[in-house]
Scaffold this motif. Sequence first.
Motif, PDB file in Angstrom:
ATOM      1  N   ASN A  75      20.217-108.227 -35.263  1.00 40.83           N
ATOM      2  CA  ASN A  75      21.440-108.481 -36.042  1.00 40.83           C
ATOM      3  C   ASN A  75      21.954-107.262 -36.807  1.00 40.83           C
ATOM      4  OD1 ASN A  75      21.612-111.210 -35.233  1.00 40.83           O
ATOM      5  ND2 ASN A  75      20.040-111.763 -36.720  1.00 40.83           N
ATOM      6  N   ASN A  76      21.431-106.063 -36.483  1.00 42.36           N
ATOM      7  CA  ASN A  76      21.936-104.850 -37.128  1.00 42.36           C
ATOM      8  C   ASN A  76      22.981-104.184 -36.213  1.00 42.36           C
ATOM      9  OD1 ASN A  76      22.417-102.288 -38.132  1.00 42.36           O
ATOM     10  ND2 ASN A  76      20.312-102.004 -38.851  1.00 42.36           N
ATOM     11  N   GLU A  77      24.245-104.502 -36.456  1.00 44.09           N
ATOM     12  CA  GLU A  77      25.320-104.010 -35.588  1.00 44.09           C
ATOM     13  C   GLU A  77      25.454-102.489 -35.670  1.00 44.09           C
ATOM     14  OE1 GLU A  77      29.045-106.054 -36.020  1.00 44.09           O
ATOM     15  OE2 GLU A  77      28.118-108.029 -35.873  1.00 44.09           O
ATOM     16  N   LYS A  78      25.227-101.966 -36.867  1.00 41.21           N
ATOM     17  CA  LYS A  78      25.417-100.524 -37.079  1.00 41.21           C
ATOM     18  C   LYS A  78      24.460 -99.721 -36.188  1.00 41.21           C
ATOM     19  CE  LYS A  78      25.907 -97.838 -41.146  1.00 41.21           C
ATOM     20  NZ  LYS A  78      25.645 -97.833 -42.584  1.00 41.21           N
ATOM     21  N   ALA A  79      23.199-100.160 -36.148  1.00 44.95           N
ATOM     22  CA  ALA A  79      22.192 -99.433 -35.358  1.00 44.95           C
ATOM     23  C   ALA A  79      22.555 -99.460 -33.870  1.00 44.95           C
ATOM     24  CB  ALA A  79      20.814-100.070 -35.580  1.00 44.95           C
ATOM     25  N   VAL A  80      23.057-100.596 -33.403  1.00 44.48           N
ATOM     26  CA  VAL A  80      23.428-100.704 -31.985  1.00 44.48           C
ATOM     27  C   VAL A  80      24.641 -99.826 -31.682  1.00 44.48           C
ATOM     28  CG1 VAL A  80      24.228-102.296 -30.182  1.00 44.48           C
ATOM     29  CG2 VAL A  80      22.444-103.026 -31.774  1.00 44.48           C
ATOM     30  N   THR A  81      25.626 -99.879 -32.557  1.00 43.48           N
ATOM     31  CA  THR A  81      26.831 -99.060 -32.353  1.00 43.48           C
ATOM     32  C   THR A  81      26.457 -97.585 -32.258  1.00 43.48           C
ATOM     33  OG1 THR A  81      28.109-100.649 -33.617  1.00 43.48           O
ATOM     34  CG2 THR A  81      29.098 -98.490 -33.336  1.00 43.48           C
ATOM     35  N   GLN A  82      25.563 -97.169 -33.142  1.00 45.77           N
ATOM     36  CA  GLN A  82      25.139 -95.768 -33.154  1.00 45.77           C
ATOM     37  C   GLN A  82      24.422 -95.401 -31.847  1.00 45.77           C
ATOM     38  OE1 GLN A  82      23.289 -95.025 -36.817  1.00 45.77           O
ATOM     39  NE2 GLN A  82      23.329 -92.793 -36.584  1.00 45.77           N
ATOM     40  N   ALA A  83      23.556 -96.303 -31.389  1.00 51.39           N
ATOM     41  CA  ALA A  83      22.793 -96.023 -30.166  1.00 51.39           C
ATOM     42  C   ALA A  83      23.699 -95.990 -28.933  1.00 51.39           C
ATOM     43  CB  ALA A  83      21.700 -97.071 -29.989  1.00 51.39           C
ATOM     44  N   LEU A  84      24.759 -96.797 -28.946  1.00 48.30           N
ATOM     45  CA  LEU A  84      25.647 -96.860 -27.775  1.00 48.30           C
ATOM     46  C   LEU A  84      26.578 -95.643 -27.709  1.00 48.30           C
ATOM     47  CD1 LEU A  84      26.640-100.651 -27.744  1.00 48.30           C
ATOM     48  CD2 LEU A  84      25.425 -99.445 -25.932  1.00 48.30           C
TER      49      LEU A  84
END
Length: 376
Positions: free
Chosen positions: A156-165
């Motif tokens: 549920n951490n959107e920021k971490a996913v956005t950064q990784a993508l």
Amino acid sequence: MPLFDVYPRFDVTPVRAKGAYVYDEKGQEYLDFYGGHGVISIGHTHPHYVKLLEQQLQLIGFYSNSVNMPLQEELAKKLAIQSGYADHQLFLCNSGAEANENALKLASFHTGKKKVIAFRKSFHGRTAATLNVTDNANISAPINLDNYPVVWADLNNEKAVTQALRTKDVAAVIVEGIQGVGGLDMPTVAFLQFLSKSCKENDALLILDEIQSGYGRSGKFFAHQYAGIQPDLITMAKGMGNGFPIGGVLIAPQIKAKAGMLGTTFGGNHLACAAGIAVLDVLASEKLIDNVMQMHQLLIDALQHIPAVRAIKGKGLMLGVQFDFPVQEMRSKLLYEHHVFTGAASDPTLLRILPPLGIDAAHIQTFIHALKNVLT
Ligand SMILES: Cc1ncc(COP(=O)(O)O)c(C=O)c1O
């Protein structure tokens, strides 16, 4: 010859089973609120399941995927209707890990990339590619470590996913519909919708691991259907065969098959298909998914009145009951003194319950009575 001693076992010897009950060699009855790791969906030795398997065994038990397999098509047709995924394609295999292994491979084939985003507390299996995205270093051998790049994020951490993508080199995001072994944490509806959208925008595929949370256990056919998304790859096993080893991957239409791209000797054999078809027949004829929600409500109502219960996690009949003490001793008492099977999670204070989907109010009463008794 000694057995390779890797399983901590309870001292119980089941020799037969029926519905929600298991019986040992002395005839002692046990209420099964764990289904052997969430596998028993339509109930032990369901008559329709036994009949289809027996009939199939008399005809032909096995032939490999080098011949026509109308039973696979029958299974796919029923699965399309019940899951709502008529446009996805079906690949059949033998276990949950194998389903995820194939889904990860397909994501890499399709995108030409090899980085994967996975979530803390995940469990996706014990084969090479699946261990690399399973958050448990203790079960990885040196050969399993770092065999392709993985970015870890908190659920549920959107920021971490956005950064990784952002680096554009991600082949797939893999997430459980409801975390099982990790302790019943769930991706929120908003997070799943975010993952679906972000994967599309970044040419990455979304893999939904529904191996434990699928096949009606959450109260919908797949748990991610609460979010109204359509993942590119959906993996299934456990409840799919009610104990017969079968797994599968649902594959979005834009992912094109090529001869030899995936394969298995046993996957989708005649007996496995008969088991899979029987499960879908019973799920539909006995309206088991409706029953899941009714029994969920009864369980929640009863559990909420037990003062020692700190929280209830999960959905449908995939539940975690949180206490503020380790539950191991309580599970032993439930089993040996009250003859009720329950499960554990990586969080030692969480009691995991995964009963067959056809349980009734009397089963719940027995379980709650036993739980209250052990707690006092
Ligand atoms: C969510 C999830 N994925 C994958 C697996 C692996 O399945 P199998 O043990 O059939 O390989 C499991 C098994 O517990 C699971 O719960």
